[in-house]
Design an enzyme around this catalytic site. Sequence first.
Site, PDB file in Angstrom:
ATOM      1  N   THR A  51      53.978  30.076  50.926  1.00  0.00           N
ATOM      2  CA  THR A  51      55.387  30.278  50.877  1.00  0.00           C
ATOM      3  C   THR A  51      55.713  32.057  50.522  1.00  0.00           C
ATOM      4  OG1 THR A  51      55.979  27.898  50.167  1.00  0.00           O
ATOM      5  CG2 THR A  51      57.557  29.862  49.376  1.00  0.00           C
ATOM      6  N   VAL A  52      54.965  32.398  49.805  1.00  0.00           N
ATOM      7  CA  VAL A  52      55.024  33.908  49.665  1.00  0.00           C
ATOM      8  C   VAL A  52      54.845  34.686  50.787  1.00  0.00           C
ATOM      9  CG1 VAL A  52      54.021  35.884  48.224  1.00  0.00           C
ATOM     10  CG2 VAL A  52      54.240  33.686  47.074  1.00  0.00           C
ATOM     11  N   LYS A  64      62.970  25.580  55.696  1.00  0.00           N
ATOM     12  CA  LYS A  64      61.630  24.607  55.381  1.00  0.00           C
ATOM     13  C   LYS A  64      62.326  23.239  55.524  1.00  0.00           C
ATOM     14  CE  LYS A  64      58.253  23.464  52.210  1.00  0.00           C
ATOM     15  NZ  LYS A  64      57.074  23.837  52.034  1.00  0.00           N
ATOM     16  N   ALA A  68      54.802  22.029  55.331  1.00  0.00           N
ATOM     17  CA  ALA A  68      54.544  21.697  53.723  1.00  0.00           C
ATOM     18  C   ALA A  68      53.064  21.426  53.685  1.00  0.00           C
ATOM     19  CB  ALA A  68      55.356  20.139  53.503  1.00  0.00           C
ATOM     20  N   LEU A 122      49.592  39.589  44.386  1.00  0.00           N
ATOM     21  CA  LEU A 122      50.619  40.624  43.825  1.00  0.00           C
ATOM     22  C   LEU A 122      50.896  40.472  42.209  1.00  0.00           C
ATOM     23  CD1 LEU A 122      52.802  41.005  46.941  1.00  0.00           C
ATOM     24  CD2 LEU A 122      50.919  42.679  46.150  1.00  0.00           C
TER      25      LEU A 122
END
Length: 215
Positions: A21-22, A37, A106, A190
């Site tokens: 997702t990031v 999504k 997903a 990160l």
Amino acid sequence: MRARVTRPIVVTGTDTGIGKTVFAAGLAGLLGGHYWKPVQAGTDPEGDSETVARLSGLPRDRILSEAYRLKLAASPHLAAREEGVSIETGRLAIPEVKGPLVIEGAGGALVPLDEALLFADVFAIWGAPVLVCARTGLGTINHSLLTVRALRALDVDVIGLAFIGDPHPENARIVPKLAGVPSLGRLPWLDPLTPGALAEAMRTHIDIVPLARAL
């Protein structure tokens, strides 16, 4: 850099919880596109659309509404069953937008949507190119190659690999070679994870030229 990408790009993963997702948020922001999504399973404390809205730097109207938004954080087939919902492929048609559209699946590519339909089957119906996100660590060779082969068995066009995590030069070398798929690079973990840090990391570490060439 901004590559000229106009077709939808599907982002899938080798597993759940690997940072897909990031990466999708960073890619949508880097392309200046839209994000969708289609099936969200799990909304506590937030769904992936909210995460992407926070991190991508895109206007909120570029984050498209899910076709299905399910509360339970589980495989979509189970989350849908628990809520008495039937996931219908007709509601999963790709929305028409101007410019690039990043579509996030997903979990992994073979996650079921019901008792017979896998997300990879939907990718095949769409006919859209797919980018596979993979962990960098132990086990990623097997998971990555299995994912690519499963998608190709359905005639899905796999156009790139993106690694997520700490450096692992050998995995970064051997997986694209064995898969026959170009690597876009590696998105590091990160901390702190902010829109600015993600945008900078995408510009620095991810090469989207292979995507533009493939589309």
